[in-house]
Design a protein around this motif. Structure first.
Motif, short mmCIF file in Angstrom:
data_model
loop_
_atom_site.label_atom_id
_atom_site.label_comp_id
_atom_site.label_asym_id
_atom_site.label_seq_id
_atom_site.Cartn_x
_atom_site.Cartn_y
_atom_site.Cartn_z
N CYS A 22 0.85 -1.21 0.00
CA CYS A 22 0.00 0.00 0.00
C CYS A 22 0.88 1.25 0.00
O CYS A 22 0.47 2.31 -0.48
N CYS A 23 2.08 1.14 0.54
CA CYS A 23 2.99 2.28 0.64
C CYS A 23 3.79 2.49 -0.66
O CYS A 23 4.56 3.43 -0.77
N VAL A 24 3.61 1.57 -1.60
CA VAL A 24 4.28 1.67 -2.89
C VAL A 24 3.25 1.92 -4.00
O VAL A 24 3.37 2.85 -4.80
N PRO A 27 -1.19 6.04 -5.09
CA PRO A 27 -0.78 7.45 -5.20
C PRO A 27 -1.45 8.27 -4.10
O PRO A 27 -2.50 7.89 -3.60
N PHE A 28 -0.87 9.36 -3.70
CA PHE A 28 -1.60 10.32 -2.88
C PHE A 28 -1.14 11.74 -3.16
O PHE A 28 -0.07 11.97 -3.72
N SER A 29 -2.04 12.67 -2.83
CA SER A 29 -1.78 14.08 -3.09
C SER A 29 -1.69 14.83 -1.77
O SER A 29 -2.42 14.50 -0.83
N PRO A 43 7.81 4.06 -4.03
CA PRO A 43 7.80 3.84 -2.57
C PRO A 43 7.70 5.15 -1.80
O PRO A 43 8.34 6.14 -2.17
N CYS A 44 6.89 5.16 -0.77
CA CYS A 44 6.79 6.34 0.10
C CYS A 44 8.15 6.61 0.74
O CYS A 44 8.88 5.67 1.08
N ARG A 45 8.47 7.85 0.93
CA ARG A 45 9.78 8.21 1.50
C ARG A 45 9.93 7.71 2.94
O ARG A 45 11.03 7.65 3.47
N ASN A 46 8.81 7.39 3.59
CA ASN A 46 8.87 6.92 4.97
C ASN A 46 8.93 5.40 5.10
O ASN A 46 8.96 4.87 6.21
N LEU A 47 8.92 4.71 3.97
CA LEU A 47 8.95 3.24 4.00
C LEU A 47 10.38 2.76 4.25
O LEU A 47 11.31 3.12 3.52
N LEU A 48 10.53 1.93 5.28
CA LEU A 48 11.86 1.42 5.63
C LEU A 48 12.21 0.19 4.78
O LEU A 48 11.33 -0.41 4.15
N ARG A 52 8.51 -1.73 7.01
CA ARG A 52 7.74 -1.07 8.06
C ARG A 52 7.73 0.43 7.80
O ARG A 52 8.56 0.96 7.07
N CYS A 53 6.76 1.09 8.45
CA CYS A 53 6.65 2.54 8.30
C CYS A 53 7.56 3.23 9.31
O CYS A 53 7.44 2.97 10.52
N GLY A 54 8.41 4.12 8.85
CA GLY A 54 9.35 4.80 9.73
C GLY A 54 8.70 5.82 10.66
O GLY A 54 9.35 6.28 11.61
N ILE A 55 7.44 6.17 10.41
CA ILE A 55 6.78 7.16 11.28
C ILE A 55 5.46 6.60 11.83
O ILE A 55 4.53 7.35 12.13
N HIS A 56 5.40 5.27 11.95
CA HIS A 56 4.14 4.61 12.32
C HIS A 56 3.48 5.23 13.56
O HIS A 56 2.28 5.46 13.58
N ARG A 58 3.79 8.17 14.64
CA ARG A 58 3.59 9.63 14.54
C ARG A 58 2.80 10.01 13.31
O ARG A 58 2.87 11.16 12.85
N LEU A 59 2.06 9.07 12.73
CA LEU A 59 1.38 9.34 11.45
C LEU A 59 0.47 10.56 11.52
O LEU A 59 0.48 11.43 10.65
N ARG A 60 -0.35 10.63 12.56
CA ARG A 60 -1.30 11.76 12.66
C ARG A 60 -0.58 13.07 12.91
O ARG A 60 -0.93 14.09 12.33
N GLY A 63 1.03 14.52 9.63
CA GLY A 63 0.21 14.84 8.45
C GLY A 63 -0.15 13.66 7.57
O GLY A 63 -0.52 13.86 6.41
N PHE A 64 -0.03 12.43 8.10
CA PHE A 64 -0.36 11.25 7.30
C PHE A 64 -1.62 10.55 7.85
O PHE A 64 -1.65 9.32 8.00
N ASN A 65 -2.64 11.32 8.13
CA ASN A 65 -3.90 10.76 8.63
C ASN A 65 -4.44 9.66 7.72
O ASN A 65 -5.03 8.69 8.17
N GLY A 66 -4.28 9.88 6.40
CA GLY A 66 -4.84 8.94 5.44
C GLY A 66 -4.33 7.52 5.64
O GLY A 66 -5.05 6.55 5.39
N CYS A 67 -3.09 7.40 6.11
CA CYS A 67 -2.52 6.06 6.33
C CYS A 67 -3.16 5.37 7.52
O CYS A 67 -3.21 4.14 7.57
N THR A 68 -3.66 6.14 8.49
CA THR A 68 -4.19 5.53 9.70
C THR A 68 -5.58 4.93 9.49
O THR A 68 -6.05 4.15 10.30
#
Ligand code: SF4
Length: 276
Positions: A22-24, A27-29, A43-48, A52-56, A58-60, A63-68
């Motif tokens: 999902c992190c690859v 798309p998102f705007s 790949p999302c810049r936060n994908l390790l 795993r997500c590097g900001i898991h 701290r997503l909210r 500014g990554f509410n959409g991922c939650t």
């Protein structure tokens, strides 16, 4: 696939067996849901490196509410482990990430349909439709097992239409038995509506726009919520017992409290517990 709600557990994301698809793939705007733009297949810049997500945690806050609120309905592990046989896009041919990205949204849609069909099978009122529902579960599962080429070429909209006919009949049967059966609000624009304490028992809310609506204390027992947009909808102390065709991403996108009653098919978001 079994007929009871336990089968729904197979249709939840299992990140440990997924290559961060999902992190690859998606798309998102830059918006209220995402802090940056990202193209499909990148790949999302936060994908390790270990997916795993590097900001898991701290997503909210970042500014990554959409991922939650996102859930892949188990498509991530299916594409990673079955369609591509456990081959990691990071270690394969250069075009593997693109191929996986083409297939992932297709399988995600098929798994979402499997979620609805599986739930329909568990509804006592849908007993007369069970043979048809089982046949469509089987047909849908077979589609998910196609090759990457099969899946990329699949007309998902046509299959969705076939499924939808049966889900509509299921909904009619399920809502017919609800006392005080609510009105047809299918596709209704209820954005920001004040529906505090509303009696929406057995209502048809298919595809209704309930963004930021106030449903505090509303009675939604036995309502059909398929495709209803519940972003920022306030479900504090609302009763959704036996509401059906409700998915985890819808619940994740809404607001609620410890007093919100949910059907057993979905989980209460952890952040709701803090609101009494
Ligand atoms: S922020 Fe994290 S969860 Fe969201 S797309 Fe990027 S890596 Fe995935």
């Amino acid at each position: 696939m079994q007929d009871h709600p336990g089968a729904l557990a197979e249709l939840r994301g299992d990140c440990a067996n997924c290559f961060g698809l999902c992190c690859v793939a998606l798309p998102f705007s830059a918006s209220a849901d995402f802090a940056v733009d990202k193209a499909a297949g990148t790949p999302c810049r936060n994908l390790l490196d270990d997916h795993r997500c590097g900001i898991h945690a701290r997503l909210r806050d970042t500014g990554f509410n959409g991922c939650t609120v996102y859930d892949c309905f188990g498509a991530g592990q299916k594409v990673s482990q079955v369609t591509f046989g456990g081959e990691d896009w990071r270690r394969g041919p250069a075009d593997r990430a693109r191929k996986m990205s083409d297939v992932f949204p297709v399988v995600r849609q098929l798994h979402e349909l499997l979620w609805y069909l599986t739930e329909a099978l568990s509804l006592p009122a849908a007993r007369p439709l069970r043979a048809d529902l089982r046949a469509l579960v089987e047909a849908t599962e077979t589609l998910t097992l196609g090759t990457p080429e099969d899946l990329a070429a699949l007309d998902v909209a046509a299959h969705r239409q076939r499924v939808n006919v049966l889900l509509l009949r299921t909904s009619e049967l399920a809502r017919a038995g609800v006392r005080g059966r609510g009105k047809n609000r299918r596709g209704a624009d209820l954005m920001g509506a004040r529906l505090r304490g509303a009696d929406l028992r057995g209502a048809d809310l298919r595809g209704a726009y309930l963004i930021a609506a106030d449903l505090t204390g509303a009675d939604l027992r036995g309502a059909d919520l398929i495709g209803a947009d519940l972003r920022d909808t306030d479900l504090t102390d609302a009763d959704l017992t036996d509401a059906f065709f409700l998915t985890q991403p819808q619940v994740n996108a809404a607001r609620g409290s410890a007093g919100t009653r949910l059907p057993g098919s979905v989980s209460r978001p952890a952040r709701w517990a803090a609101r009494g």
